[in-house]
Design a protein around this motif. Structure first.
Motif, PDB file in Angstrom:
ATOM      1  N   ILE A  55       0.840  -1.203   0.000  1.00 35.30           N
ATOM      2  CA  ILE A  55       0.000   0.000   0.000  1.00 35.30           C
ATOM      3  C   ILE A  55       0.875   1.253   0.000  1.00 35.30           C
ATOM      4  O   ILE A  55       0.606   2.223  -0.726  1.00 35.30           O
ATOM      5  N   TYR A  56       1.946   1.245   0.779  1.00 31.89           N
ATOM      6  CA  TYR A  56       2.854   2.396   0.838  1.00 31.89           C
ATOM      7  C   TYR A  56       3.498   2.645  -0.519  1.00 31.89           C
ATOM      8  O   TYR A  56       3.611   3.788  -0.973  1.00 31.89           O
ATOM      9  N   SER A  57       3.901   1.558  -1.192  1.00 33.45           N
ATOM     10  CA  SER A  57       4.546   1.692  -2.511  1.00 33.45           C
ATOM     11  C   SER A  57       3.580   2.255  -3.536  1.00 33.45           C
ATOM     12  O   SER A  57       3.970   3.042  -4.404  1.00 33.45           O
ATOM     13  N   ILE A  58       2.309   1.852  -3.447  1.00 30.27           N
ATOM     14  CA  ILE A  58       1.310   2.328  -4.395  1.00 30.27           C
ATOM     15  C   ILE A  58       0.998   3.803  -4.167  1.00 30.27           C
ATOM     16  O   ILE A  58       0.878   4.587  -5.111  1.00 30.27           O
ATOM     17  N   LEU A  59       0.868   4.178  -2.906  1.00 26.94           N
ATOM     18  CA  LEU A  59       0.487   5.541  -2.575  1.00 26.94           C
ATOM     19  C   LEU A  59       1.643   6.530  -2.680  1.00 26.94           C
ATOM     20  O   LEU A  59       1.432   7.716  -2.892  1.00 26.94           O
ATOM     21  N   ARG A  60       2.892   6.040  -2.538  1.00 28.72           N
ATOM     22  CA  ARG A  60       4.048   6.932  -2.590  1.00 28.72           C
ATOM     23  C   ARG A  60       4.258   7.430  -4.014  1.00 28.72           C
ATOM     24  O   ARG A  60       4.376   6.635  -4.945  1.00 28.72           O
ATOM     25  N   PRO A  61       4.318   8.737  -4.245  1.00 31.20           N
ATOM     26  CA  PRO A  61       4.508   9.256  -5.597  1.00 31.20           C
ATOM     27  C   PRO A  61       5.896   8.914  -6.141  1.00 31.20           C
ATOM     28  O   PRO A  61       6.891   9.021  -5.432  1.00 31.20           O
ATOM     29  N   THR A  62       5.949   8.483  -7.392  1.00 33.91           N
ATOM     30  CA  THR A  62       7.213   8.158  -8.040  1.00 33.91           C
ATOM     31  C   THR A  62       7.779   9.413  -8.695  1.00 33.91           C
ATOM     32  O   THR A  62       7.086  10.083  -9.466  1.00 33.91           O
ATOM     33  N   LYS A  63       9.021   9.743  -8.376  1.00 35.26           N
ATOM     34  CA  LYS A  63       9.630  10.936  -8.946  1.00 35.26           C
ATOM     35  C   LYS A  63       9.977  10.695 -10.404  1.00 35.26           C
ATOM     36  O   LYS A  63      10.563   9.670 -10.756  1.00 35.26           O
ATOM     37  N   VAL A  64       9.594  11.624 -11.251  1.00 38.64           N
ATOM     38  CA  VAL A  64       9.896  11.560 -12.678  1.00 38.64           C
ATOM     39  C   VAL A  64      10.595  12.855 -13.060  1.00 38.64           C
ATOM     40  O   VAL A  64      10.143  13.949 -12.697  1.00 38.64           O
ATOM     41  N   LEU A  65      11.682  12.755 -13.793  1.00 39.39           N
ATOM     42  CA  LEU A  65      12.420  13.938 -14.221  1.00 39.39           C
ATOM     43  C   LEU A  65      11.660  14.656 -15.329  1.00 39.39           C
ATOM     44  O   LEU A  65      11.110  14.024 -16.232  1.00 39.39           O
ATOM     45  N   GLN A  66      11.653  15.975 -15.270  1.00 39.34           N
ATOM     46  CA  GLN A  66      10.969  16.731 -16.312  1.00 39.34           C
ATOM     47  C   GLN A  66      11.757  16.699 -17.611  1.00 39.34           C
ATOM     48  O   GLN A  66      12.949  16.404 -17.635  1.00 39.34           O
ATOM     49  N   VAL A  67      11.081  17.010 -18.697  1.00 37.57           N
ATOM     50  CA  VAL A  67      11.708  17.138 -20.008  1.00 37.57           C
ATOM     51  C   VAL A  67      11.839  18.628 -20.295  1.00 37.57           C
ATOM     52  O   VAL A  67      10.862  19.371 -20.233  1.00 37.57           O
ATOM     53  N   TYR A  68      13.068  19.071 -20.581  1.00 40.04           N
ATOM     54  CA  TYR A  68      13.328  20.494 -20.773  1.00 40.04           C
ATOM     55  C   TYR A  68      13.192  20.894 -22.239  1.00 40.04           C
ATOM     56  O   TYR A  68      13.598  20.151 -23.134  1.00 40.04           O
ATOM     57  N   ALA A  69      12.646  22.082 -22.449  1.00 38.94           N
ATOM     58  CA  ALA A  69      12.512  22.659 -23.781  1.00 38.94           C
ATOM     59  C   ALA A  69      13.162  24.043 -23.791  1.00 38.94           C
ATOM     60  O   ALA A  69      13.300  24.674 -22.743  1.00 38.94           O
ATOM     61  N   PRO A  70      13.540  24.547 -24.956  1.00 39.86           N
ATOM     62  CA  PRO A  70      14.231  25.840 -25.033  1.00 39.86           C
ATOM     63  C   PRO A  70      13.487  27.002 -24.395  1.00 39.86           C
ATOM     64  O   PRO A  70      14.108  27.919 -23.856  1.00 39.86           O
ATOM     65  N   ASP A  71      12.157  27.004 -24.451  1.00 45.11           N
ATOM     66  CA  ASP A  71      11.416  28.151 -23.931  1.00 45.11           C
ATOM     67  C   ASP A  71      11.462  28.253 -22.405  1.00 45.11           C
ATOM     68  O   ASP A  71      11.006  29.250 -21.841  1.00 45.11           O
ATOM     69  N   ARG A  72      12.037  27.226 -21.738  1.00 50.24           N
ATOM     70  CA  ARG A  72      12.134  27.239 -20.277  1.00 50.24           C
ATOM     71  C   ARG A  72      13.562  27.524 -19.809  1.00 50.24           C
ATOM     72  O   ARG A  72      13.836  27.478 -18.616  1.00 50.24           O
ATOM     73  N   ILE A  73      14.459  27.820 -20.733  1.00 51.73           N
ATOM     74  CA  ILE A  73      15.871  28.012 -20.417  1.00 51.73           C
ATOM     75  C   ILE A  73      16.236  29.482 -20.546  1.00 51.73           C
ATOM     76  O   ILE A  73      15.646  30.223 -21.335  1.00 51.73           O
ATOM     77  N   ASP A  74      17.222  29.924 -19.775  1.00 54.07           N
ATOM     78  CA  ASP A  74      17.749  31.280 -19.869  1.00 54.07           C
ATOM     79  C   ASP A  74      18.058  31.602 -21.330  1.00 54.07           C
ATOM     80  O   ASP A  74      18.843  30.908 -21.986  1.00 54.07           O
ATOM     81  N   THR A  75      17.447  32.657 -21.859  1.00 56.17           N
ATOM     82  CA  THR A  75      17.611  32.978 -23.281  1.00 56.17           C
ATOM     83  C   THR A  75      19.050  33.282 -23.661  1.00 56.17           C
ATOM     84  O   THR A  75      19.418  33.176 -24.833  1.00 56.17           O
ATOM     85  N   ALA A  76      19.890  33.645 -22.681  1.00 54.14           N
ATOM     86  CA  ALA A  76      21.303  33.909 -22.979  1.00 54.14           C
ATOM     87  C   ALA A  76      22.020  32.645 -23.424  1.00 54.14           C
ATOM     88  O   ALA A  76      23.063  32.722 -24.087  1.00 54.14           O
ATOM     89  N   LEU A  77      21.464  31.492 -23.068  1.00 49.61           N
ATOM     90  CA  LEU A  77      22.097  30.210 -23.389  1.00 49.61           C
ATOM     91  C   LEU A  77      21.483  29.523 -24.602  1.00 49.61           C
ATOM     92  O   LEU A  77      21.928  28.441 -24.989  1.00 49.61           O
ATOM     93  N   VAL A  78      20.478  30.142 -25.185  1.00 45.86           N
ATOM     94  CA  VAL A  78      19.712  29.493 -26.252  1.00 45.86           C
ATOM     95  C   VAL A  78      19.732  30.342 -27.520  1.00 45.86           C
ATOM     96  O   VAL A  78      19.495  31.547 -27.469  1.00 45.86           O
TER      97      VAL A  78
END
Length: 235
Positions: A35-58
């Motif tokens: 039950i604990y394993s089912i209820l515990r949220p699984t961490k998932v890494l986000q997917v990054y896109a250019p519009d979320r990055i500092d524009t100086a680097l893109v």
């Protein structure tokens, strides 16, 4: 005497049902764990896109992209003079960065931390490392080979690559999103940053990390594990 018989009877009762008690306890523990394993949220890494990055680097041509961003195909040479392409990283998780061998500021720290990653991930065949020089006119194959020997680079795990400057510039600013444009010395000059980039087997960016910060290296290692669990869960 009557009390002694009563106590003896209780002991006999518990002895008789001891096995069932142990089984019931174990089953309860297993059920609670599930039950604990089912209820515990699984961490998932986000997917990054250019519009979320500092524009100086893109690069300005991709700053509007909100999804479906992936690392472009490439064709470069490593420290052994071997051709390295995106196909060599197919179905792999990898960590990428940008550096140059004569840098005396952040590069030695970044290289040392990449070496730490190499050692920590040496048994993980699905995880590789990729370092691009931002000064290919200086960092020839011979220079990269010398640098790799000095730093203990294992070519089976970690490629140091050089090649066409325009291609490296576009990879840094249009794919990995980690380099500031300079331009003082030409249209493809750039200032690299301390960022390490985590890339998944679908060629998507899943994390950025300060390659000079030991705590960030620890976070990167933890998030590689999370990414591995995510990928294996889908198989």
């Amino acid at each position: 005497m009557r009390l002694s018989y009563h106590i003896l009877g209780m002991l006999q009762f518990f002895a008789k049902y001891k096995f069932f008690g142990i089984v019931l306890f174990m089953l309860s523990a297993i059920i609670i764990s599930i039950i604990y394993s089912i209820l515990r949220p699984t961490k998932v890494l986000q997917v990054y896109a250019p519009d979320r990055i500092d524009t100086a680097l893109v690069d300005s041509t991709v700053q509007h992209v909100r999804k479906y961003h992936t690392i472009a195909d490439f064709r470069l040479q490593n420290q052994l003079g071997q051709e390295v392409t995106a196909a060599d990283y197919k179905d792999k998780i990898y960590v990428a960065d940008f550096f140059f061998t004569t840098c005396q500021t952040i590069c030695p720290i970044m290289t040392g931390n990449m070496k730490q990653l190499q050692e920590a991930l040496i048994a993980e065949e699905e995880v590789l490392l990729l370092s691009h020089t931002v000064l290919p006119e200086i960092d020839t194959v011979q220079q990269l080979q010398k640098y790799a020997l000095q730093k203990g680079v294992n070519p089976a795990k970690w490629n140091l690559v050089t090649g066409d400057k325009k291609q490296i510039y576009e990879l840094a600013r249009k794919s990995y999103l980690v380099a500031k444009s300079d331009g003082d010395g030409g249209p493809y000059d750039m200032i690299h940053t301390e960022n390490f980039v985590l890339v998944d087997p679908q060629k998507r960016i899943r994390g950025f990390y300060d390659g000079t910060n030991p705590e960030e290296i620890d976070r990167l290692l933890e998030e590689i594990k999370i990414l591995q669990q995510e990928l294996h869960g889908k198989q």
